[in-house]
Design an enzyme around this catalytic site. Structure first.
Site, PDB file in Angstrom:
ATOM      1  N   HIS A   8      10.667  39.439 -20.883  1.00 48.39           N
ATOM      2  CA  HIS A   8      12.011  39.995 -21.072  1.00 48.39           C
ATOM      3  C   HIS A   8      12.616  39.627 -22.428  1.00 48.39           C
ATOM      4  O   HIS A   8      12.167  38.703 -23.109  1.00 48.39           O
ATOM      5  CB  HIS A   8      12.937  39.504 -19.961  1.00 48.39           C
ATOM      6  CG  HIS A   8      13.117  38.003 -19.961  1.00 48.39           C
ATOM      7  ND1 HIS A   8      13.964  37.342 -20.836  1.00 48.39           N
ATOM      8  CD2 HIS A   8      12.538  37.047 -19.206  1.00 48.39           C
ATOM      9  CE1 HIS A   8      13.908  36.053 -20.621  1.00 48.39           C
ATOM     10  NE2 HIS A   8      13.046  35.837 -19.637  1.00 48.39           N
ATOM     11  N   GLU A  81      10.707  34.987 -11.871  1.00 47.44           N
ATOM     12  CA  GLU A  81      10.314  33.775 -12.588  1.00 47.44           C
ATOM     13  C   GLU A  81      10.064  32.619 -11.622  1.00 47.44           C
ATOM     14  O   GLU A  81      10.591  32.600 -10.498  1.00 47.44           O
ATOM     15  CB  GLU A  81      11.384  33.399 -13.615  1.00 47.44           C
ATOM     16  CG  GLU A  81      11.073  32.166 -14.465  1.00 47.44           C
ATOM     17  CD  GLU A  81       9.776  32.273 -15.284  1.00 47.44           C
ATOM     18  OE1 GLU A  81       8.703  32.464 -14.677  1.00 47.44           O
ATOM     19  OE2 GLU A  81       9.854  32.133 -16.520  1.00 47.44           O
TER      20      GLU A  81
END
Length: 203
Positions: A8, A81
């Site tokens: 990201h 994550e």
């Protein structure tokens, strides 16, 4: 089949060097810029399907990269994550000596890493990453798909690479830590993976 594995764009917590983990932090302006530039420079590359973590920073990155394309970003919680438990939101200066040691182990000696309270073990992250690849990604080759994108996070992407490269957690950071919007390119053919390149930026 080609797989583009993307980290990201930048967030405020990235800039402040805070542990993010499963905390749902959105992109900052620089993160949006990196994602937009990546999308512009990949405009001529056709993707059949795009997957993203359910966390804002990954999903928003995928949306900006795919802006203007008739493609829906598929969210999947298996590529969220790695969780850092009670350490999330902290910077090194705010941690106890014991906590700092855990963070140093995570980045420098992953084979010895034991998570803080509420955190996730690398073995467990590896299992969900492998499950995602086996159940969701690998069957796409038989459907004739040529190129897919996965937009997720620095550590879970390395868990995916642990599966791709078939190595243990001792080599967790093999290939180096991904920069924001860095793209790892992998080929999957006839049940086998080949890493094409791990250091690609399109901005």
């Amino acid at each position: 089949m080609e797989i583009y594995l993307v980290r990201h764009g930048e967030t405020v917590w990235n800039k402040e060097k805070r542990l993010q983990g499963t905390s749902d932090i959105e992109l900052n302006e620089e993160g949006r810029r990196l994602a937009k530039e990546t999308g512009k420079n990949l405009w001529k590359v056709r993707f059949d399907v795009v997957y993203a973590s359910t966390l804002k920073r990954a999903y928003e990155t995928a949306e900006w990269i795919m802006a203007g394309r008739p493609i829906t970003v598929v969210q999947d919680k298996r590529i969220r994550e790695i969780g850092f438990g009670v350490l999330e939101g902290k910077i090194m200066e705010q941690m106890t000596e014991k906590e700092r040691k855990l963070v140093n182990q995570f980045f420098e000696e992953p084979g010895l890493y034991v998570p803080a309270e509420g955190g996730e073990r690398l073995e467990d992250a590896g299992k969900r990453a492998a499950g995602f690849m086996q159940d969701e990604i690998e069957p796409l080759e038989k459907k004739g798909l040529e190129r897919i994108m996965i937009v997720a996070h620095g550590a879970i992407n390395k868990a995916i690479m642990m599966y791709v490269k078939q190595h243990g957690k001792e080599q967790f950071w093999s290939g180096g830590f991904q920069k924001n919007c860095n793209v790892i390119i992998i080929e999957y053919k006839d049940g086998h993976y080949q890493v094409i390149s791990e250091e690609n930026v399109f901005y």
